[in-house]
Design a protein around this motif. Sequence first.
Motif, mmCIF file in Angstrom:
data_model
loop_
_atom_site.group_PDB
_atom_site.id
_atom_site.type_symbol
_atom_site.label_atom_id
_atom_site.label_comp_id
_atom_site.label_asym_id
_atom_site.label_seq_id
_atom_site.Cartn_x
_atom_site.Cartn_y
_atom_site.Cartn_z
ATOM 1 N N GLN A 118 10.465 17.616 8.605
ATOM 2 C CA GLN A 118 10.599 16.210 8.961
ATOM 3 C C GLN A 118 9.332 15.615 9.580
ATOM 4 O O GLN A 118 9.127 14.413 9.490
ATOM 5 N N MET A 119 8.493 16.422 10.165
ATOM 6 C CA MET A 119 7.318 15.893 10.842
ATOM 7 C C MET A 119 6.461 15.043 9.897
ATOM 8 O O MET A 119 5.994 13.982 10.274
ATOM 9 N N GLY A 120 6.254 15.471 8.677
ATOM 10 C CA GLY A 120 5.422 14.729 7.747
ATOM 11 C C GLY A 120 6.213 14.002 6.682
ATOM 12 O O GLY A 120 5.659 13.603 5.671
ATOM 13 N N GLN A 121 7.488 13.796 6.901
ATOM 14 C CA GLN A 121 8.356 13.201 5.891
ATOM 15 C C GLN A 121 8.103 11.697 5.751
ATOM 16 O O GLN A 121 8.016 10.980 6.739
ATOM 17 N N VAL A 122 7.981 11.240 4.501
ATOM 18 C CA VAL A 122 7.817 9.821 4.207
ATOM 19 C C VAL A 122 8.972 9.405 3.306
ATOM 20 O O VAL A 122 9.184 9.986 2.239
ATOM 21 N N ILE A 123 9.734 8.412 3.752
ATOM 22 C CA ILE A 123 10.878 7.886 3.008
ATOM 23 C C ILE A 123 10.559 6.442 2.634
ATOM 24 O O ILE A 123 10.116 5.664 3.482
ATOM 25 N N VAL A 124 10.781 6.081 1.356
ATOM 26 C CA VAL A 124 10.435 4.739 0.885
ATOM 27 C C VAL A 124 11.613 4.098 0.144
ATOM 28 O O VAL A 124 12.563 4.770 -0.239
ATOM 29 N N THR A 125 11.491 2.797 -0.055
ATOM 30 C CA THR A 125 12.406 2.034 -0.891
ATOM 31 C C THR A 125 11.617 1.594 -2.113
ATOM 32 O O THR A 125 10.461 1.185 -1.996
ATOM 33 N N LEU A 126 12.222 1.714 -3.292
ATOM 34 C CA LEU A 126 11.546 1.304 -4.514
ATOM 35 C C LEU A 126 12.539 0.669 -5.473
ATOM 36 O O LEU A 126 13.751 0.848 -5.341
ATOM 37 N N SER A 127 12.014 -0.078 -6.425
ATOM 38 C CA SER A 127 12.847 -0.708 -7.455
ATOM 39 C C SER A 127 12.536 -0.062 -8.791
ATOM 40 O O SER A 127 11.368 0.187 -9.113
ATOM 41 N N GLU A 131 5.744 -1.180 -3.232
ATOM 42 C CA GLU A 131 4.636 -1.786 -2.487
ATOM 43 C C GLU A 131 3.886 -2.811 -3.339
ATOM 44 O O GLU A 131 2.656 -2.863 -3.325
ATOM 45 N N GLU A 132 4.625 -3.631 -4.112
ATOM 46 C CA GLU A 132 4.052 -4.694 -4.946
ATOM 47 C C GLU A 132 3.235 -4.187 -6.134
ATOM 48 O O GLU A 132 2.555 -4.952 -6.791
ATOM 49 N N MET A 136 2.404 7.956 -7.811
ATOM 50 C CA MET A 136 1.625 7.528 -6.643
ATOM 51 C C MET A 136 0.154 7.350 -7.005
ATOM 52 O O MET A 136 -0.464 6.354 -6.630
ATOM 53 N N GLN A 137 -0.385 8.296 -7.742
ATOM 54 C CA GLN A 137 -1.794 8.220 -8.110
ATOM 55 C C GLN A 137 -2.065 7.015 -9.006
ATOM 56 O O GLN A 137 -3.012 6.270 -8.776
ATOM 57 N N ARG A 138 -1.220 6.810 -10.010
ATOM 58 C CA ARG A 138 -1.437 5.681 -10.921
ATOM 59 C C ARG A 138 -1.264 4.334 -10.247
ATOM 60 O O ARG A 138 -1.868 3.352 -10.671
ATOM 61 N N LEU A 139 -0.440 4.256 -9.194
ATOM 62 C CA LEU A 139 -0.218 2.998 -8.490
ATOM 63 C C LEU A 139 -1.124 2.836 -7.262
ATOM 64 O O LEU A 139 -1.039 1.839 -6.556
ATOM 65 N N GLY A 140 -1.983 3.811 -7.020
ATOM 66 C CA GLY A 140 -2.893 3.711 -5.889
ATOM 67 C C GLY A 140 -2.195 3.800 -4.557
ATOM 68 O O GLY A 140 -2.458 3.009 -3.652
ATOM 69 N N LEU A 141 -1.311 4.770 -4.412
ATOM 70 C CA LEU A 141 -0.558 4.981 -3.174
ATOM 71 C C LEU A 141 -0.796 6.401 -2.680
ATOM 72 O O LEU A 141 -0.953 7.319 -3.484
ATOM 73 N N GLU A 142 -0.807 6.567 -1.366
ATOM 74 C CA GLU A 142 -0.874 7.911 -0.810
ATOM 75 C C GLU A 142 -0.019 7.973 0.449
ATOM 76 O O GLU A 142 0.108 6.978 1.163
ATOM 77 N N LYS A 153 4.761 6.547 6.184
ATOM 78 C CA LYS A 153 4.839 5.464 5.208
ATOM 79 C C LYS A 153 3.824 5.713 4.101
ATOM 80 O O LYS A 153 2.989 6.606 4.198
ATOM 81 N N LEU A 154 3.904 4.893 3.039
ATOM 82 C CA LEU A 154 2.898 4.953 1.989
ATOM 83 C C LEU A 154 1.747 4.030 2.347
ATOM 84 O O LEU A 154 1.947 2.948 2.891
ATOM 85 N N ARG A 155 0.550 4.475 2.023
ATOM 86 C CA ARG A 155 -0.645 3.684 2.276
ATOM 87 C C ARG A 155 -1.165 3.174 0.928
ATOM 88 O O ARG A 155 -1.252 3.921 -0.036
ATOM 89 N N LEU A 156 -1.493 1.876 0.891
ATOM 90 C CA LEU A 156 -2.073 1.281 -0.307
ATOM 91 C C LEU A 156 -3.562 1.592 -0.358
ATOM 92 O O LEU A 156 -4.255 1.451 0.639
ATOM 93 N N LEU A 157 -4.025 2.018 -1.511
ATOM 94 C CA LEU A 157 -5.452 2.246 -1.717
ATOM 95 C C LEU A 157 -6.013 1.065 -2.493
ATOM 96 O O LEU A 157 -5.291 0.439 -3.257
#
Length: 152
Positions: free
Chosen positions: A13-22, A99-100, A123-129, A136-140
């Motif tokens: 859980q320490m490094g867990q990232v949970i997101v919402t997506l469509s 993330e738009e 993630m790589q194709r959308l520029g997210l890390e 959270k996800l970071r936009l590149l």
Amino acid sequence: MMKLPIPDFRERQMGQVIVTLSITNHVDQILAERGFISAEEVRSLTLTNVLVDTGATLLCLPPSVITQLGLIQAGEASVQTSAGITQERIFKDVDLCIEERKGIFDCLELTEVPYALLGVIPMQRLGLEPDLQNHKLRLLPMNSEQSYLTAL
């Protein structure tokens, strides 16, 4: 909106990232654009509690989500999972928006678990890390003088 269960990885859980997506059936979108079906008939879902998983290759969805979207099977593949190597189905033409940023991807059906995973290829194709410190996800890119898209 479809709320999926959150995976219970107590030790991770320490490094867990949970997101919402469509996600949307891309074939439905094309049919609606061409006038064969109405915009209301386009199958689409917003998923909450999607685990960002750098150990997963693709977008991974449970069978219930794939059925609701009416996705088309593209094939099968041997997949390394926590339970060992299993034979899983691959589905095509999932329009993913997070993330738009949008893209069309294949997805892997997860039959052993009821949750979704966001893997490294989308993630790589959308520029997210993943930003593990802030969960959270970071936009590149990180600044306006760069791009996450390259053509060298």
